[in-house]
Write a protein that holds these residues in place. Structure first.
Motif, PDB file in Angstrom:
ATOM      1  N   HIS A   1       0.837  -1.202   0.000  1.00  0.00           N
ATOM      2  CA  HIS A   1       0.000   0.000   0.000  1.00  0.00           C
ATOM      3  C   HIS A   1       0.869   1.248   0.000  1.00  0.00           C
ATOM      4  O   HIS A   1       1.754   1.367   0.846  1.00  0.00           O
ATOM      5  N   ALA A   2       0.571   2.177  -0.903  1.00  0.00           N
ATOM      6  CA  ALA A   2       1.333   3.430  -0.958  1.00  0.00           C
ATOM      7  C   ALA A   2       0.666   4.462  -0.053  1.00  0.00           C
ATOM      8  O   ALA A   2      -0.513   4.348   0.286  1.00  0.00           O
ATOM      9  N   GLY A   3       1.433   5.466   0.347  1.00  0.00           N
ATOM     10  CA  GLY A   3       0.855   6.624   1.042  1.00  0.00           C
ATOM     11  C   GLY A   3       0.474   6.390   2.489  1.00  0.00           C
ATOM     12  O   GLY A   3      -0.207   7.215   3.089  1.00  0.00           O
ATOM     13  N   VAL A   4       0.928   5.287   3.071  1.00  0.00           N
ATOM     14  CA  VAL A   4       0.560   4.994   4.462  1.00  0.00           C
ATOM     15  C   VAL A   4       1.189   6.033   5.399  1.00  0.00           C
ATOM     16  O   VAL A   4       0.531   6.577   6.286  1.00  0.00           O
ATOM     17  N   ALA A   5       2.471   6.323   5.161  1.00  0.00           N
ATOM     18  CA  ALA A   5       3.171   7.281   6.023  1.00  0.00           C
ATOM     19  C   ALA A   5       2.643   8.702   5.800  1.00  0.00           C
ATOM     20  O   ALA A   5       2.482   9.468   6.757  1.00  0.00           O
ATOM     21  N   ALA A   6       2.342   9.025   4.554  1.00  0.00           N
ATOM     22  CA  ALA A   6       1.882  10.384   4.247  1.00  0.00           C
ATOM     23  C   ALA A   6       0.642  10.751   5.066  1.00  0.00           C
ATOM     24  O   ALA A   6       0.494  11.885   5.533  1.00  0.00           O
ATOM     25  N   ARG A   7      -0.228   9.771   5.268  1.00  0.00           N
ATOM     26  CA  ARG A   7      -1.440  10.037   6.064  1.00  0.00           C
ATOM     27  C   ARG A   7      -1.060  10.413   7.491  1.00  0.00           C
ATOM     28  O   ARG A   7      -1.694  11.261   8.111  1.00  0.00           O
ATOM     29  N   ALA A   8      -0.017   9.768   8.011  1.00  0.00           N
ATOM     30  CA  ALA A   8       0.420  10.068   9.382  1.00  0.00           C
ATOM     31  C   ALA A   8       0.982  11.483   9.464  1.00  0.00           C
ATOM     32  O   ALA A   8       0.698  12.219  10.413  1.00  0.00           O
ATOM     33  N   PHE A   9       1.764  11.876   8.462  1.00  0.00           N
ATOM     34  CA  PHE A   9       2.379  13.205   8.509  1.00  0.00           C
ATOM     35  C   PHE A   9       1.272  14.266   8.568  1.00  0.00           C
ATOM     36  O   PHE A   9       1.348  15.241   9.312  1.00  0.00           O
ATOM     37  N   ARG A  10       0.225  14.043   7.783  1.00  0.00           N
ATOM     38  CA  ARG A  10      -0.890  14.993   7.741  1.00  0.00           C
ATOM     39  C   ARG A  10      -1.601  15.027   9.106  1.00  0.00           C
ATOM     40  O   ARG A  10      -1.855  16.083   9.662  1.00  0.00           O
ATOM     41  N   ALA A  11      -1.864  13.847   9.637  1.00  0.00           N
ATOM     42  CA  ALA A  11      -2.600  13.782  10.915  1.00  0.00           C
ATOM     43  C   ALA A  11      -1.803  14.438  12.040  1.00  0.00           C
ATOM     44  O   ALA A  11      -2.369  15.129  12.894  1.00  0.00           O
ATOM     45  N   LEU A  12      -0.489  14.234  12.047  1.00  0.00           N
ATOM     46  CA  LEU A  12       0.329  14.837  13.100  1.00  0.00           C
ATOM     47  C   LEU A  12       0.365  16.353  12.934  1.00  0.00           C
ATOM     48  O   LEU A  12       0.290  17.110  13.909  1.00  0.00           O
TER      49      LEU A  12
ATOM     50  N   GLU B   1      -1.940  18.203  11.690  1.00  0.00           N
ATOM     51  CA  GLU B   1      -3.229  18.759  12.141  1.00  0.00           C
ATOM     52  C   GLU B   1      -3.278  18.915  13.656  1.00  0.00           C
ATOM     53  O   GLU B   1      -4.000  19.756  14.170  1.00  0.00           O
ATOM     54  N   LYS B   2      -2.510  18.117  14.370  1.00  0.00           N
ATOM     55  CA  LYS B   2      -2.456  18.239  15.841  1.00  0.00           C
ATOM     56  C   LYS B   2      -1.356  19.218  16.260  1.00  0.00           C
ATOM     57  O   LYS B   2      -1.064  19.338  17.456  1.00  0.00           O
ATOM     58  N   GLY B   3      -0.694  19.844  15.288  1.00  0.00           N
ATOM     59  CA  GLY B   3       0.354  20.809  15.622  1.00  0.00           C
ATOM     60  C   GLY B   3       1.649  20.152  16.085  1.00  0.00           C
ATOM     61  O   GLY B   3       2.460  20.766  16.775  1.00  0.00           O
TER      62      GLY B   3
END
Ligand code: ADP
Ligand code: ASP
Ligand code: MG
Length: 412
Positions: free
Chosen positions: A359-370, A372-374
């Protein structure tokens, strides 16, 4: 009839009362007709106390004598467990590492098991199904005949290696949780227990900070194919649950993309500012660190605005931070950097899952979520089945919980 290894960790043998409870688990298996070898840790807190005494005796003490001191914790528990089992009417005998013997390398304090030769234990099984109560964490170096210890948490490794040496049908690791969770249940109450986890994922989780099993124990379980269960010693001995099986990836039907989140506070960051951007500079920095046996983990290099210099950030184990800093400062002239900055209030958060292979983009989702939490990310590494981010330690719980929910791991 099966042959079993049952390991009890520090909290499971913290008092004589707890040892009596652990012994009831042993009795259950013995009464079911199995051959049983027990591996015990020191009583909870004991090893820390012994380590503290060594430091108090001399800040820079002889590592061979450190091993003599810290191995004693397990000796006490093995004797007590044997007494308690005998009191239950069972044939039991204690075994120290050198008596079995478990041979280890001469790296005192972090010895690696080289061979296990449990003929004496097998003779006891054959004689009267005698229960062998073995001290975990310790072995002997064949050439010097000195006691060695296997590194903190090493009783897990003793247990799995003994199970391999005895060709046991199963190695049960009894601890204070009822299995392996999607992350440390003490930090995330919504963590979920897994029925099964693959060797590869467990190996990454352990390496990346989930200290429920020592890394080396998982390596041995994987290579020697030892069916290993993590389960609770606090279950009712007459009505136990099964816990988590560490097994082959192929034996797991429903695979998640991310199976677990691990974190490690055992990481320190060093940044060298404005290093000359020329061939050989990485070798000038990382060569001496390697020679000094300092493991470098994450590395990032950023070209500065002036295009002629670069900033290099990397992490080392917290225990080696001062040594690394002193070493680099002593090489200031050769490496030619402008300044050195260090931080120890950082934590490495990792997500692990064999599903990342496909699966591609698994890490990218984490970077975005983090984001968003600043939460600011200081460094990143990725590999086939995991990625890690380095962040400020103050955000540990928030970040672990964020990723745990993001990948759908929260319990309902
Ligand atoms: P023992 O003394 O039995 O060896 P440890 O303290 O070494 O026990 O390991 C058990 C602890 O590991 C648990 O109490 C838990 O806090 C911690 N832990 C960390 N990550 C996990 C995880 N993913 N699943 C279960 N326990 C975990
Ligand atoms: N007693 C040792 C330690 O505390 C080994 C173990 O418990 O696994 O590290
Ligand atoms: Mg442990």
């Amino acid at each position: 009839m099966a042959r079993l290894v049952m390991k009890f960790g520090g909290t499971s043998v913290a008092t004589v009362e707890r040892i009596k409870n652990a012994a009831r688990h042993v009795k259950r298996e013995f009464d079911a007709g199995h051959e049983v070898a027990v591996v015990v840790s020191a009583m909870s807190g004991k090893t820390n106390e012994l380590v503290g005494w060594c430091k108090e005796a001399a800040a820079l003490h002889d590592q061979a004598e450190y091993d003599v001191v810290v191995a004693s914790g397990e000796q006490v528990t093995s004797g007590l467990m044997a007494i308690v089992l005998q009191e239950l009417g069972l044939p039991a005998r204690s075994w120290q590492g050198w008596q079995i013997p478990i041979y280890g390398s001469d790296a005192h304090g972090s010895s690696r098991i080289e061979a296990v030769e449990p003929a004496g234990i097998v003779a006891g099984f054959d004689r009267n199904r005698e229960i062998a109560v073995c001290s975990g964490f310790q072995g002997v170096h064949a050439l010097t005949n000195r006691i060695v210890t296997l590194g903190r948490g090493g009783s897990d490794t003793s247990a799995v290696a003994l199970a391999a040496g005895l060709k046991a049908d199963r190695c049960d690791i009894y601890t204070d949780v009822d299995g392996v969770y999607t992350t440390d249940p003490r930090v995330v109450p919504k963590a979920r227990r897994m029925d099964k986890v693959s060797f590869e994922e467990m190996l990454e989780m352990a390496s990346l900070g989930s200290k429920v099993l020592q890394v080396r124990s998982v390596e041995i379980a994987m290579v020697q194919r030892v069916p290993t269960y993590v389960r609770s010693s606090f279950d009712d001995p007459d009505n136990p649950k099964t816990g988590t099986l560490i097994c082959d990836e192929d034996d797991i039907v429903e695979q998640q993309i991310v199976t677990g989140i691990a974190f490690s506070r055992d990481e320190a960051q060093i940044t060298l500012r404005r290093v000359a951007d020329q061939p050989g500079v990485a070798a000038a920095i990382f060569g001496p660190l390697a020679d000094a046996n300092i493991n470098v983990d994450m590395i990032i290099q950023v070209v500065s605005d002036d295009q002629a210099t670069t900033d290099i950030t990397f992490t080392v184990p917290t225990a080696d931070f001062e040594r690394a800093r002193t070493l680099l400062e002593s090489r200031h002239d050769q490496i030619a950097y402008q300044s050195l900055q260090g931080a120890t209030d950082v934590v490495k958060i990792s997500a692990i899952g064999v599903g990342m292979r496909s699966h591609a983009g698994v890490a990218a989702r984490a970077f975005r979520a983090l984001a968003e939490k600043g939460i600011n990310i200081r460094a990143i590494t990725t590999s086939e089945i995991k990625f890690s981010v380095l962040i400020d330690a103050a955000y540990t719980e928030l970040a672990v919980r964020t990723l745990h929910s993001l990948y759908g791991l929260d319990a309902a």
